[in-house]
Design an enzyme around this catalytic site. Structure first.
Site, PDB file in Angstrom:
ATOM      1  N   ASP A  31       0.873  -1.182   0.000  1.00  0.00           N
ATOM      2  CA  ASP A  31       0.000   0.000   0.000  1.00  0.00           C
ATOM      3  C   ASP A  31       0.902   1.221   0.000  1.00  0.00           C
ATOM      4  O   ASP A  31       1.888   1.253   0.744  1.00  0.00           O
ATOM      5  CB  ASP A  31      -0.901  -0.018   1.250  1.00  0.00           C
ATOM      6  N   THR A  35      -4.356   6.845  -0.050  1.00  0.00           N
ATOM      7  CA  THR A  35      -5.665   6.984   0.607  1.00  0.00           C
ATOM      8  C   THR A  35      -5.833   5.951   1.718  1.00  0.00           C
ATOM      9  O   THR A  35      -6.712   6.102   2.562  1.00  0.00           O
ATOM     10  CB  THR A  35      -6.832   6.849  -0.397  1.00  0.00           C
ATOM     11  N   ASP A  56       4.128   1.678  -4.146  1.00  0.00           N
ATOM     12  CA  ASP A  56       3.095   1.893  -5.157  1.00  0.00           C
ATOM     13  C   ASP A  56       3.074   0.653  -6.053  1.00  0.00           C
ATOM     14  O   ASP A  56       4.132   0.247  -6.557  1.00  0.00           O
ATOM     15  CB  ASP A  56       3.485   3.140  -5.970  1.00  0.00           C
ATOM     16  N   TYR A  62       8.391  -6.579  -8.030  1.00  0.00           N
ATOM     17  CA  TYR A  62       7.689  -7.770  -7.530  1.00  0.00           C
ATOM     18  C   TYR A  62       8.580  -9.002  -7.414  1.00  0.00           C
ATOM     19  O   TYR A  62       8.162  -9.996  -6.828  1.00  0.00           O
ATOM     20  CB  TYR A  62       6.478  -8.084  -8.428  1.00  0.00           C
ATOM     21  N   LEU A  74      -6.917  -4.533  -4.324  1.00  0.00           N
ATOM     22  CA  LEU A  74      -7.855  -3.507  -3.860  1.00  0.00           C
ATOM     23  C   LEU A  74      -7.186  -2.136  -3.837  1.00  0.00           C
ATOM     24  O   LEU A  74      -7.629  -1.231  -3.127  1.00  0.00           O
ATOM     25  CB  LEU A  74      -8.371  -3.842  -2.449  1.00  0.00           C
ATOM     26  N   SER A  76      -6.604   1.268  -4.927  1.00  0.00           N
ATOM     27  CA  SER A  76      -7.135   2.383  -5.721  1.00  0.00           C
ATOM     28  C   SER A  76      -7.863   3.349  -4.798  1.00  0.00           C
ATOM     29  O   SER A  76      -8.509   2.905  -3.843  1.00  0.00           O
ATOM     30  CB  SER A  76      -8.155   1.878  -6.758  1.00  0.00           C
ATOM     31  N   THR A  93      -3.138   3.704 -11.486  1.00  0.00           N
ATOM     32  CA  THR A  93      -3.140   2.532 -10.592  1.00  0.00           C
ATOM     33  C   THR A  93      -3.978   1.404 -11.176  1.00  0.00           C
ATOM     34  O   THR A  93      -3.579   0.235 -11.154  1.00  0.00           O
ATOM     35  CB  THR A  93      -3.709   2.919  -9.206  1.00  0.00           C
ATOM     36  N   TYR A 147     -12.516   7.260 -12.407  1.00  0.00           N
ATOM     37  CA  TYR A 147     -12.728   6.026 -11.640  1.00  0.00           C
ATOM     38  C   TYR A 147     -13.495   4.992 -12.463  1.00  0.00           C
ATOM     39  O   TYR A 147     -13.060   3.848 -12.611  1.00  0.00           O
ATOM     40  CB  TYR A 147     -13.501   6.366 -10.371  1.00  0.00           C
TER      41      TYR A 147
END
Ligand code: UDP
Length: 314
Positions: A31, A35, A56, A62, A74, A76, A93, A147
């Protein structure tokens, strides 16, 4: 099980983290906290119960990660206030970030992948309630499009990877959800009304308040997400998750005022562009494929949410 939750410090992500910790699973969170909130996970991080990577998903390396049984995406901004504040980040994202996570999923041979999409893919719907087969009514260039279109792109990308690699990808279309770990300032109707009611400030209804939403308590949502991740034979499936009990925003204002015992006046303010007039999930598919049904009634869920806001913010 080994679980990766991208966006695990956010509202739903942190509740999902707790759910998996209660099942004794190993949880890794990525994360960037744009937000998401450290507070949602700090008790787990401090006790070394989760591995937290502050990064990010768009530019994370990875290669350092192992194989996971479940990868949840999840990550975003998700409330209207947040995605309007971070429109570019929301688009990037959900497009580049989703691609990076999908590439990692393929390369690592992980088990199943669940991406959080949204009822916003239906836009201001002309079909009611909304089944997964409905294509939506979306303004592609309006203020919500960063979005709506980002999530529609993410769904399209997931389906391209599914067709190309025949891998275990699943899409959750999440409808309005509420409960502990919502942010005080994310502008969602439930958090706004509770904070306003508890502090005896005016309760702000946008428009005439006749627009409707259907609200799902977060513990029900988390069970639905896990069901989608863990049930067999769901690769390539897109499933609505939400509570089909529909309420007008006016009814929500009255109910929250009553449950908080507040003296706040209810006031009417200007409504923003493209605010959907009604929204209610058709959950037949979730019922059949996941054996899932939301269980927490609105009043009970709101009481728990009010207690959370009192404890954390007052
Ligand atoms: N809303 C409202 N007052 C508020 C916040 C939201 O009347 O203080 C309305 C908003 O205009 C929308 C509905 O409540 O019609 C749900 O808004 P929210 O931001 O929670 O999520 P949305 O479903 O629009 O993504």
């Amino acid at each position: 099980m080994e679980i990766l939750i991208a966006g695990g410090a956010g509202f739903i992500g942190s509740n999902l983290t707790e759910f998996h910790l209660n099942r004794k699973d190993e949880v890794t969170i990525i994360d960037n906290l744009i937000t998401g909130n450290n507070k949602n996970i700090e008790s787990f991080v401090n006790k070394n119960l989760v591995k937290f990577i502050k990064a990010d998903i768009v530019d994370y390396d990875y290669d350092e990660l192992p194989t996971f049984d479940i990868v949840y995406h999840l990550a975003s901004p998700a409330s209207p206030i947040q995605y309007k504040k971070y429109p570019q980040e929301t688009l990037i994202t959900n497009s580049f970030g989703t691609k990076k996570l999908l590439d990692f999923f393929v390369k690592s041979h992980s088990g199943s992948f669940v991406i959080s999409s949204t009822s916003e893919v239906y836009g201001d719907p002309l079909v009611h309630p909304q089944p997964e087969t409905y294509w939506g009514n979306v303004n592609p260039v309006g203020i919500r499009s960063c979005y709506d279109e980002a999530k529609r792109f993410a769904e399209a990308l997931v389906m391209v990877y599914f067709r190309k690699y025949k891998i275990n990808l699943r899409v959750a279309r999440i409808f309005n959800t509420y409960g502990p770990n919502m942010e005080k300032n994310d502008g969602r109707v439930v958090s706004n009304f509770i904070i306003q009611a508890l502090s005896n400030h005016p309760i702000t209804i946008y428009g005439d308040g006749n627009q409707t939403r259907s609200f799902c308590y977060v513990s029900d949502m988390v069970k639905g997400l896990y069901g989608l991740a863990s049930r067999k034979n769901l690769a390539g499936e897109i499933i609505n998750l939400g509570n089909p009990v529909e309420k007008s925003i006016k009814e929500m204002a009255t109910l929250i005022k009553e449950l908080t015992g507040s003296d706040s006046p209810i006031v009417f303010e200007k409504i923003d562009q493209d605010d959907p007039k009604k929204r209610k999930p058709d959950i037949n598919k979730a019922q059949k494929k996941l054996g899932w049904n939301p269980e927490i009634p609105l009043t009970e869920g709101l009481k728990k949410t009010i207690s959370y806001f009192k404890e954390r913010f007052l």
